[in-house]
Design a protein around this motif. Structure first.
Motif, PDB file in Angstrom:
ATOM      1  N   ASP A   5       0.932  -1.136   0.010  1.00  0.00           N
ATOM      2  CA  ASP A   5      -0.118  -0.145  -0.007  1.00  0.00           C
ATOM      3  C   ASP A   5       0.719   1.298  -0.150  1.00  0.00           C
ATOM      4  O   ASP A   5       0.679   2.216  -0.679  1.00  0.00           O
ATOM      5  N   ALA A   6       1.742   1.208   0.797  1.00  0.00           N
ATOM      6  CA  ALA A   6       2.845   2.397   0.802  1.00  0.00           C
ATOM      7  C   ALA A   6       3.468   2.725  -0.426  1.00  0.00           C
ATOM      8  O   ALA A   6       3.590   4.063  -0.729  1.00  0.00           O
ATOM      9  N   LEU A 122      16.327  -2.816  -3.971  1.00  0.00           N
ATOM     10  CA  LEU A 122      15.768  -2.362  -2.862  1.00  0.00           C
ATOM     11  C   LEU A 122      14.279  -2.785  -2.385  1.00  0.00           C
ATOM     12  O   LEU A 122      13.500  -2.022  -2.339  1.00  0.00           O
ATOM     13  N   ALA A 123      14.498  -4.111  -2.445  1.00  0.00           N
ATOM     14  CA  ALA A 123      12.990  -4.609  -2.069  1.00  0.00           C
ATOM     15  C   ALA A 123      13.214  -5.769  -0.718  1.00  0.00           C
ATOM     16  O   ALA A 123      12.248  -5.934   0.067  1.00  0.00           O
ATOM     17  N   ILE A 124      14.187  -6.551  -1.009  1.00  0.00           N
ATOM     18  CA  ILE A 124      14.288  -7.808  -0.054  1.00  0.00           C
ATOM     19  C   ILE A 124      14.518  -7.413   1.544  1.00  0.00           C
ATOM     20  O   ILE A 124      14.156  -7.976   2.428  1.00  0.00           O
ATOM     21  N   HIS A 125      14.728  -6.045   1.637  1.00  0.00           N
ATOM     22  CA  HIS A 125      15.082  -5.452   3.048  1.00  0.00           C
ATOM     23  C   HIS A 125      13.718  -5.342   3.496  1.00  0.00           C
ATOM     24  O   HIS A 125      13.944  -4.900   4.941  1.00  0.00           O
ATOM     25  N   HIS A 126      12.655  -5.315   3.070  1.00  0.00           N
ATOM     26  CA  HIS A 126      11.299  -5.506   3.486  1.00  0.00           C
ATOM     27  C   HIS A 126      11.052  -6.605   4.419  1.00  0.00           C
ATOM     28  O   HIS A 126      10.028  -6.757   5.028  1.00  0.00           O
ATOM     29  N   LEU A 127      11.720  -7.637   4.152  1.00  0.00           N
ATOM     30  CA  LEU A 127      11.549  -8.832   4.815  1.00  0.00           C
ATOM     31  C   LEU A 127      12.382  -8.896   6.150  1.00  0.00           C
ATOM     32  O   LEU A 127      13.285  -8.477   6.319  1.00  0.00           O
ATOM     33  N   ARG A 190       7.906   5.400   4.522  1.00  0.00           N
ATOM     34  CA  ARG A 190       8.292   4.040   3.869  1.00  0.00           C
ATOM     35  C   ARG A 190       9.274   3.169   4.500  1.00  0.00           C
ATOM     36  O   ARG A 190       9.253   2.048   4.494  1.00  0.00           O
ATOM     37  N   MET A 191      10.428   3.968   5.116  1.00  0.00           N
ATOM     38  CA  MET A 191      11.544   3.355   5.697  1.00  0.00           C
ATOM     39  C   MET A 191      11.135   2.590   6.836  1.00  0.00           C
ATOM     40  O   MET A 191      11.624   1.537   7.552  1.00  0.00           O
ATOM     41  N   ALA A 192       9.926   3.085   7.309  1.00  0.00           N
ATOM     42  CA  ALA A 192       9.235   2.356   8.602  1.00  0.00           C
ATOM     43  C   ALA A 192       8.985   0.871   8.221  1.00  0.00           C
ATOM     44  O   ALA A 192       9.132   0.161   9.277  1.00  0.00           O
ATOM     45  N   TYR A 193       8.982   0.502   6.920  1.00  0.00           N
ATOM     46  CA  TYR A 193       8.742  -0.946   6.974  1.00  0.00           C
ATOM     47  C   TYR A 193      10.221  -1.721   6.790  1.00  0.00           C
ATOM     48  O   TYR A 193      10.042  -2.976   6.301  1.00  0.00           O
TER      49      TYR A 193
END
Length: 231
Positions: A5-6, A122-127, A190-193
């Motif tokens: 969503d973000a 810049l995606a896998i760091h959300h896991l 966004r970085m909160a995630y």
């Protein structure tokens, strides 16, 4: 609000800020393309269409750079944010690049098949770390022999002090490049995630997963390009 969503909320303007919010943009993405390109060119030389899987593809920025560097590739883009994927599809369609999009989370099973390169930016760091390790363990089964995994990523500092310094340098540099308070606040939201991990730990996890020639190929403060090759 979820991570998807973000990012969907900023899909239409996301690319505009990339060169400010990623101060080492050219070197960072350029290194990722340089690492991914050899097996793609080898596939072309062997008469095959090079296959690329882009994880957390967003607006397709890395996919577009790869398509420009190695013409004739076919892309599979995975992302949980449909609006971001729609922007990517528009960009790739405008350039006539063969592609398909798959709406899925990075914790979901990967699209079936074997790929000459699996890439991510810049995606896998959300896991969380457990999720990262689980994803890395799934990679070898989706790479052709000699295929590469390349992660252009935001990483944590190896110590709390260095992690704070990474953030200080990032703020100083994006300010110098023109980011204002509004843009920085939106990036912080966004970085909160984010759940970044140090690059050394992630290279260890890739080795444990069975990849070889694992290395960090580029690093500038919090931005790193690392990966490995299928044996």
């Amino acid at each position: 609000m979820t991570v998807a969503d973000a990012f969907d909320a900023v899909a239409g303007t996301y690319d505009e800020a990339r060169r400010r919010l990623v101060p080492c943009f050219d070197a960072f993405y350029g290194a990722a393309v340089e690492v991914a390109a050899p097996p793609l060119r080898a596939a072309s030389a062997a008469g095959r269409t090079p296959e690329v899987l882009d994880l957390g593809a967003g607006t397709g920025l890395l996919s577009l750079l790869l398509a420009a560097a190695v013409p004739g590739i076919r892309l599979t883009l995975v992302d949980a944010a449909p609006a971001m994927l729609a922007v990517a599809a528009d960009h790739l369609g405008a350039w006539g690049v063969p592609h398909r999009t798959v709406r899925a989370d990075l914790a979901d099973p990967l699209p079936p098949g074997r790929y000459d390169a699996v890439v991510s930016a810049l995606a896998i760091h959300h896991l969380d770390d457990t999720g990262k390790r689980a994803l890395y363990r799934r990679l070898p089964a989706h790479l052709r022999p000699g295929g590469v995994f390349v992660n252009a990523e935001q990483v944590a500092g190896p110590t709390p002090g260095l992690d704070r310094r990474y953030d200080e340098v990032w703020r100083e540099r994006i300010r110098a490049l023109g980011s204002d308070d509004e843009e920085i606040a939106a990036a912080r939201a966004r970085m909160a995630y984010d759940r970044p991990a140090p690059v050394a730990a992630q290279c260890d996890w890739l080795t444990e997963a069975g990849l070889v020639d694992v290395d960090c190929f580029f690093k500038e403060w919090r931005f790193a390009v690392f990966g490995g090759r299928a044996a």
